[in-house]
Design an enzyme around this catalytic site. Structure first.
Site, PDB file in Angstrom:
ATOM      1  N   TYR A   1     -21.263-106.110 112.257  1.00  0.00           N
ATOM      2  CA  TYR A   1     -20.939-107.107 111.486  1.00  0.00           C
ATOM      3  C   TYR A   1     -20.218-106.705 110.284  1.00  0.00           C
ATOM      4  CZ  TYR A   1     -21.877-110.533 108.099  1.00  0.00           C
ATOM      5  OH  TYR A   1     -21.842-111.603 106.872  1.00  0.00           O
TER       6      TYR A   1
ATOM      7  N   ILE B   1     -10.992-121.322 113.923  1.00  0.00           N
ATOM      8  CA  ILE B   1      -9.885-120.622 113.245  1.00  0.00           C
ATOM      9  C   ILE B   1      -8.910-119.919 114.234  1.00  0.00           C
ATOM     10  CG2 ILE B   1     -11.195-120.600 110.971  1.00  0.00           C
ATOM     11  CD1 ILE B   1     -12.267-117.552 111.831  1.00  0.00           C
TER      12      ILE B   1
ATOM     13  N   ILE C   1     -22.039-114.751 111.379  1.00  0.00           N
ATOM     14  CA  ILE C   1     -22.583-114.287 110.418  1.00  0.00           C
ATOM     15  C   ILE C   1     -23.946-113.613 111.157  1.00  0.00           C
ATOM     16  CG2 ILE C   1     -21.616-115.506 108.744  1.00  0.00           C
ATOM     17  CD1 ILE C   1     -24.449-117.243 108.913  1.00  0.00           C
TER      18      ILE C   1
END
Length: 308
Positions: free
Chosen positions: A140, A52, A76
């Site tokens: 995160y 991406i 993640i």
């Protein structure tokens, strides 16, 4: 409609792709296979092996011309975010902004963003609703929350609709038990491998578990509902880790006792997400109880685990 799914070879993304195709949509997948698995890819989807962060993303958008983008490509691993916060931010924040730029360039109608309960941090009250203070405890959590602000501003400045979905603890078939795999996939892997599972603390901490097929259905619901909204996607039920372990033990036919060890610093004691806004606005509700989802997941791995 034409739908582009980033991370479409991953655990959650692949289930969304399958459901989109079952419903007759034309689907393209972007995945760099850093965590995705080729066996998860639906053969009826167009697959693009790319990152991406790749500048060539815009060419793909111009060629495919998606009406909706469902964004699941992300870093993640919470432990990885602690060790490499800049890398975490580059994927989760900069990567999302690049996707939004591409959406603006080709006139995408809607952007569905996969966020996380990690944005809330330590709950001040239960159940946690969407108005709860946002105080993430990890890099995160910060990197998943920051794109929400970008998305709101992009939508304000451009003709772009959006829906933000904040997931509770997702589990199900295709979840990788290695690395930062969810506790359910780890327990199943350990029990089927006859390895002693580990429970941190006394096991009375609680979590809210949601089956991946219900997550996929929430994304489908967001194609046409939940305009400019933020929604918790959860079962709105608390389950202790001990209760969870006993259920998995029963469904895998393994009564091995777990090893209890010291609780982990920074772990949240209790968590449950209020899903009433999603029930109202998305016209969605979970179809799987935890018992039903675990039965299906454990049944799958009992049949396929030793043939992988």
């Amino acid at each position: 409609m034409k739908v582009l799914v980033t991370g479409g070879a991953g655990f959650i993304g692949s289930h969304i792709v399958d459901l989109l195709i079952d419903q007759g949509h034309q689907v393209a997948i972007i995945d760099n296979f850093s965590t995705g698995n080729e066996t998860n890819v639906n053969i009826k989807a167009d697959l693009y092996r790319m990152d991406i962060l790749d500048d060539a993303i815009i060419s793909l958008f111009e060629t495919f011309k998606p009406e909706v983008v469902i964004h699941h490509a992300a870093q993640i691993d919470i432990q990885s975010s602690i060790k490499k916060p800049a890398f975490d931010a580059s994927i989760n924040i900069v990567g999302t902004v690049k996707m939004l730029d591409a959406c603006r360039a080709v006139g995408v109608r809607k952007f569905i963003y996969a966020s996380s309960a990690a944005v809330y941090g330590n709950p001040q009250y239960l159940p946690v609703d969407e108005g709860h203070p946002v105080r993430p405890l990890s890099y995160y959590g910060i990197s998943k929350h920051t794109p929400e602000h970008y998305l709101e501003v992009f939508a304000h400045q451009n003709d772009l609709d959006f829906t933000i979905l904040r997931y509770a603890n997702v589990y199900g078939i295709r979840q990788d038990p290695k690395g930062e795999g969810g506790v359910i996939s780890i327990f199943i892997d350990k029990l089927l491998s006859n390895v002693e599972p580990k429970i941190y603390g006394d096991g009375e901490q609680t979590r809210d578990f949601i089956y991946v097929k219900d997550i996929a259905r929430a994304n489908i619901a967001a194609l046409d509902h939940g305009s400019k909204g933020i929604y918790n996607i959860s079962n709105n039920k608390q389950t202790t880790i001990n209760e969870l372990y006993n259920l998995i033990s029963d469904f895998t036919n393994n009564n091995a006792r777990p090893h209890y060890t010291n609780e982990r610093s920074g772990d949240i004691l209790h968590s449950v997400l209020d899903n009433s806004a999603a029930l109202r606005d998305l016209r969605w509700e979970p179809q799987y109880t935890l018992r039903d989802g675990l039965r299906e997941t454990c049944g799958y791995y009992l049949k396929h685990y030793f043939n992988k």
